[in-house]
Structure formats: structure tokens, C-alpha cells
Design a protein around this motif. Structure first.
Motif, PDB file in Angstrom:
ATOM      1  N   LEU A 124       7.844  15.886  13.715  1.00 31.04           N
ATOM      2  CA  LEU A 124       7.886  16.538  15.057  1.00 31.04           C
ATOM      3  C   LEU A 124       7.113  16.668  16.068  1.00 31.04           C
ATOM      4  CD1 LEU A 124      10.185  16.857  16.880  1.00 31.04           C
ATOM      5  CD2 LEU A 124      10.852  19.159  15.536  1.00 31.04           C
ATOM      6  N   GLY A 125       6.236  17.977  15.039  1.00 32.16           N
ATOM      7  CA  GLY A 125       5.192  18.834  16.074  1.00 32.16           C
ATOM      8  C   GLY A 125       4.330  17.674  16.448  1.00 32.16           C
ATOM      9  N   ALA A 126       3.684  16.283  16.273  1.00 31.78           N
ATOM     10  CA  ALA A 126       2.932  15.167  17.152  1.00 31.78           C
ATOM     11  C   ALA A 126       4.329  14.571  18.307  1.00 31.78           C
ATOM     12  CB  ALA A 126       2.382  14.205  16.004  1.00 31.78           C
ATOM     13  N   ALA A 127       5.438  15.010  18.134  1.00 32.37           N
ATOM     14  CA  ALA A 127       6.639  14.223  19.233  1.00 32.37           C
ATOM     15  C   ALA A 127       5.986  15.188  20.530  1.00 32.37           C
ATOM     16  CB  ALA A 127       7.790  14.226  18.571  1.00 32.37           C
ATOM     17  N   LEU A 128       5.885  16.552  20.034  1.00 33.19           N
ATOM     18  CA  LEU A 128       6.429  17.626  20.647  1.00 33.19           C
ATOM     19  C   LEU A 128       5.282  17.273  21.218  1.00 33.19           C
ATOM     20  CD1 LEU A 128       8.122  20.685  19.081  1.00 33.19           C
ATOM     21  CD2 LEU A 128       9.222  19.234  21.032  1.00 33.19           C
ATOM     22  N   GLN A 129       3.909  17.537  21.159  1.00 34.04           N
ATOM     23  CA  GLN A 129       2.767  17.716  21.180  1.00 34.04           C
ATOM     24  C   GLN A 129       2.309  16.553  23.436  1.00 34.04           C
ATOM     25  OE1 GLN A 129       0.011  19.434  21.754  1.00 34.04           O
ATOM     26  NE2 GLN A 129       1.915  20.467  20.449  1.00 34.04           N
ATOM     27  N   LYS A 130       3.485  15.078  22.423  1.00 31.38           N
ATOM     28  CA  LYS A 130       3.025  13.841  23.704  1.00 31.38           C
ATOM     29  C   LYS A 130       4.422  14.132  24.833  1.00 31.38           C
ATOM     30  CE  LYS A 130       1.476  10.817  20.078  1.00 31.38           C
ATOM     31  NZ  LYS A 130       2.043   9.365  19.303  1.00 31.38           N
ATOM     32  N   MET A 131       5.448  15.570  24.523  1.00 27.49           N
ATOM     33  CA  MET A 131       6.296  15.338  26.038  1.00 27.49           C
ATOM     34  C   MET A 131       5.737  16.264  26.594  1.00 27.49           C
ATOM     35  SD  MET A 131      10.170  16.007  22.844  1.00 27.49           S
ATOM     36  CE  MET A 131      10.345  15.184  21.638  1.00 27.49           C
ATOM     37  N   THR A 132       6.465  16.078  27.907  1.00 28.06           N
ATOM     38  CA  THR A 132       5.319  17.444  29.019  1.00 28.06           C
ATOM     39  C   THR A 132       7.004  18.561  28.533  1.00 28.06           C
ATOM     40  OG1 THR A 132       8.382  16.137  30.117  1.00 28.06           O
ATOM     41  CG2 THR A 132       5.924  15.074  30.565  1.00 28.06           C
ATOM     42  N   ARG A 133       6.187  18.924  29.829  1.00 29.95           N
ATOM     43  CA  ARG A 133       7.079  20.706  29.495  1.00 29.95           C
ATOM     44  C   ARG A 133       8.516  20.588  29.667  1.00 29.95           C
ATOM     45  NH1 ARG A 133       5.389  25.072  33.255  1.00 29.95           N
ATOM     46  NH2 ARG A 133       6.656  23.712  35.037  1.00 29.95           N
ATOM     47  N   GLU A 134       8.930  19.713  30.143  1.00 27.82           N
ATOM     48  CA  GLU A 134      10.126  19.679  30.825  1.00 27.82           C
ATOM     49  C   GLU A 134      11.086  19.210  29.514  1.00 27.82           C
ATOM     50  OE1 GLU A 134       8.743  18.945  32.531  1.00 27.82           O
ATOM     51  OE2 GLU A 134       8.764  20.822  34.353  1.00 27.82           O
ATOM     52  N   GLN A 135      10.164  17.812  28.635  1.00 29.93           N
ATOM     53  CA  GLN A 135      10.993  17.399  27.036  1.00 29.93           C
ATOM     54  C   GLN A 135      11.085  18.576  26.520  1.00 29.93           C
ATOM     55  OE1 GLN A 135       8.446  13.857  27.429  1.00 29.93           O
ATOM     56  NE2 GLN A 135      10.306  12.006  28.924  1.00 29.93           N
ATOM     57  N   ARG A 136      10.058  19.120  26.208  1.00 30.75           N
ATOM     58  CA  ARG A 136       9.791  20.233  25.438  1.00 30.75           C
ATOM     59  C   ARG A 136      11.329  20.433  25.240  1.00 30.75           C
ATOM     60  NH1 ARG A 136       3.996  19.580  25.440  1.00 30.75           N
ATOM     61  NH2 ARG A 136       4.494  21.066  26.928  1.00 30.75           N
ATOM     62  N   ASN A 137      11.518  21.435  26.433  1.00 34.07           N
ATOM     63  CA  ASN A 137      12.356  22.757  26.730  1.00 34.07           C
ATOM     64  C   ASN A 137      14.115  21.308  26.416  1.00 34.07           C
ATOM     65  OD1 ASN A 137      10.484  23.865  27.773  1.00 34.07           O
ATOM     66  ND2 ASN A 137      10.930  23.977  29.796  1.00 34.07           N
ATOM     67  N   ASP A 138      13.600  20.606  26.859  1.00 32.11           N
ATOM     68  CA  ASP A 138      15.128  19.639  26.552  1.00 32.11           C
ATOM     69  C   ASP A 138      15.323  19.777  24.891  1.00 32.11           C
ATOM     70  OD1 ASP A 138      16.062  19.485  29.184  1.00 32.11           O
ATOM     71  OD2 ASP A 138      15.210  17.688  29.395  1.00 32.11           O
ATOM     72  N   GLN A 139      14.271  19.315  24.323  1.00 34.82           N
ATOM     73  CA  GLN A 139      14.281  19.039  23.003  1.00 34.82           C
ATOM     74  C   GLN A 139      14.668  20.236  22.539  1.00 34.82           C
ATOM     75  OE1 GLN A 139      13.875  16.523  21.465  1.00 34.82           O
ATOM     76  NE2 GLN A 139      14.933  17.352  19.083  1.00 34.82           N
ATOM     77  N   THR A 140      13.864  21.665  22.758  1.00 31.55           N
ATOM     78  CA  THR A 140      14.555  23.615  22.096  1.00 31.55           C
ATOM     79  C   THR A 140      16.187  23.313  22.212  1.00 31.55           C
ATOM     80  OG1 THR A 140      12.064  23.904  22.023  1.00 31.55           O
ATOM     81  CG2 THR A 140      14.015  25.507  22.182  1.00 31.55           C
ATOM     82  N   ARG A 141      16.327  23.013  23.449  1.00 31.18           N
ATOM     83  CA  ARG A 141      17.559  23.437  23.510  1.00 31.18           C
ATOM     84  C   ARG A 141      18.677  22.918  23.234  1.00 31.18           C
ATOM     85  NH1 ARG A 141      16.275  24.087  29.141  1.00 31.18           N
ATOM     86  NH2 ARG A 141      15.913  22.065  29.265  1.00 31.18           N
ATOM     87  N   LEU A 142      18.174  21.518  22.512  1.00 31.02           N
ATOM     88  CA  LEU A 142      19.191  20.707  21.971  1.00 31.02           C
ATOM     89  C   LEU A 142      18.952  21.315  20.519  1.00 31.02           C
ATOM     90  CD1 LEU A 142      17.955  17.019  22.784  1.00 31.02           C
ATOM     91  CD2 LEU A 142      20.846  18.028  22.975  1.00 31.02           C
TER      92      LEU A 142
END
Length: 237
Positions: A53-71
């Protein structure tokens, strides 16, 4: 102690504040219902990020990381607090952020550079120069609030001052779509600016109009709210 599904660590907050963060609410009025302990009980939430998951988060944009955190926060609330809720649109008291009669007093600037997948998260630390697209509110030695922002949109300004003014969400109706710098916007953190015992300074509404050329207009707008159908205290780990 409550464990977060793999993702982030969060400081102790009330359960209502966790719900607000998880669902993007800017004012407590947008979370409807629930027992009194939502405002009183505070939890420290910890999580460990697995390597994949850490590797996947590093490939996301800031908005995508924020969305993932909220989920992840929403899953936590459903699994550990048995949160059941639904969205509704209700007409609520708000402050509309609108242009002042004398016009805008700040100049549009270039927008922040687009963050690419893999770029590190933008961190805002007191004392450091602000990165484009960020804001910070602090208190000065006189007890006044001071707001600075660099290359920010009016939507972000409305969201930030919603937390500062309290009681009503602030909705952006300025019509300004560009990016702006805000330099040392200063106000007394009380509606009764200059009253005995309070810091001597303008109100937030006055500071916005005098320095930025926007004003807060009391109104009623249709706002999306999260209605709590059921929630339980979590069992200990």
C-alpha cells in the motif's frame, strides 16, 4: 486505542471530528444526529502502512492520496464504530463569500505546479515558507489570528475560514476562479472585536472586506449533510 486500517496515524480527536474529516465536512452542522459522546470521546488512531500500500500511495497524486485516506477513515468508522449514515441535502444557515462592493483587492497569480504521482505530500510547518497551494493560520503575540496563503483558490479560503468563524459553513460565491496570495490577513478571534478582554483588532468579516475585497453574507443555502442513523462505541483492542 483504536487501530486504523492500513494508512495513516491521527492525533486524538472527537468522534464527530473524525466523521467530519472522513466525509469532507467543513462545519459540525453538516453532521446530523448521533449521541452526545460523539463530541466528548476522543481517540488516538494509529495505523501501519503495508509495503504494497505504501508503494501504491507513492504513485498517487495528492488528491488521490487524500481520497484514499478518507476512504480508509470511512471504513474504520463503519467497522469499529458501526457507523451507519446517509447523505441528504438540507437548507442551512451559511455565510456566502461574495465580492465586496469596492471590488477585489488582491491580484491573481500563477497556479501551483501540478503534482505528479510519486511527488511527496506537501507539508505545512510553522515558520517555513509556504508552498504554492497551501495556507496556514496562526496566532501572533497579541492574540490575533493571522492567515497566509500562497497561490490558493477561493474555495480553499472559504473552507479554511469556515473553521475559523464557526457556527456556519462558508460557501464560495465569489465567482473568482483563479489563484491568489494572501499575506498576513489579521483579525481578532472574536465576533466582538475590541470588546473588553478580547484582542484589539478587526473582525474576520472586516479583515476580509478591507484587505481582500470579499465579504461574508449571511444566507441560507442547500448543503449536503451526513445524517447518522446509528453508531456504537468501539470495543477495546
Amino acid at each position: 486505542m483504536v487501530k486504523l486500517p492500513p494508512g495513516v496515524s491521527l492525533s486524538p480527536l472527537s468522534v464527530r471530528r473524525y466523521i467530519m474529516n472522513a466525509y469532507g465536512a467543513v462545519d459540525a452542522q453538516q453532521i446530523v444526529g448521533g449521541p452526545d459522546w460523539l463530541n466528548k470521546d476522543a481517540y488516538q488512531i494509529n495505523g501501519k502502512v503495508p509495503d504494497d500500500l505504501g508503494a501504491a500511495l507513492q504513485k498517487m497524486t495528492r488528491e488521490q492520496r487524500n481520497d484514499q485516506t478518507r476512504l480508509m477513515q470511512q471504513r474504520l468508522l463503519a467497522e469499529r464504530f458501526r457507523l451507519k449514515a446517509h447523505f441528504e441535502t438540507r437548507v442551512l444557515p451559511v455565510y456566502e463569500l461574495v465580492p465586496a462592493k469596492d471590488g477585489l483587492k488582491i491580484t491573481e497569480v500563477a497556479g501551483p505546479p501540478e503534482l505528479k504521482p510519486g511527488d511527496p505530500p506537501v507539508r505545512v510547518r510553522q515558520g517555513d515558507p509556504l508552498s504554492p497551494g497551501t495556507m496556514m493560520s496562526t496566532a501572533n503575540s497579541n492574540g490575533l489570528r493571522v492567515l497566509n496563503g500562497r497561490a490558493i483558490k477561493m474555495q480553499l479560503l472559504a473552507r479554511v475560514i469556515s473553521g475559523e468563524i464557526g457556527g456556519r459553513p462558508v460557501v464560495n460565491h465569489t465567482g473568482f476562479t483563479g489563484y491568489f496570495d494572501i499575506n498576513d490577513l489579521t483579525w481578532a478571534p472574536s465576533a466582538d472585536a475590541g470588546a473588553g478582554g478580547e484582542p484589539d483588532g478587526p473582525s474576520l468579516a472586516s479583515a476580509l472586506e478591507e484587505n481582500l475585497g470579499v465579504r461574508l453574507l449571511p444566507a441560507k443555502d442547500p448543503i449536503e449533510v451526513l445524517v447518522i442513523d446509528g453508531i456504537e462505541r468501539p470495543t477495546p483492542n
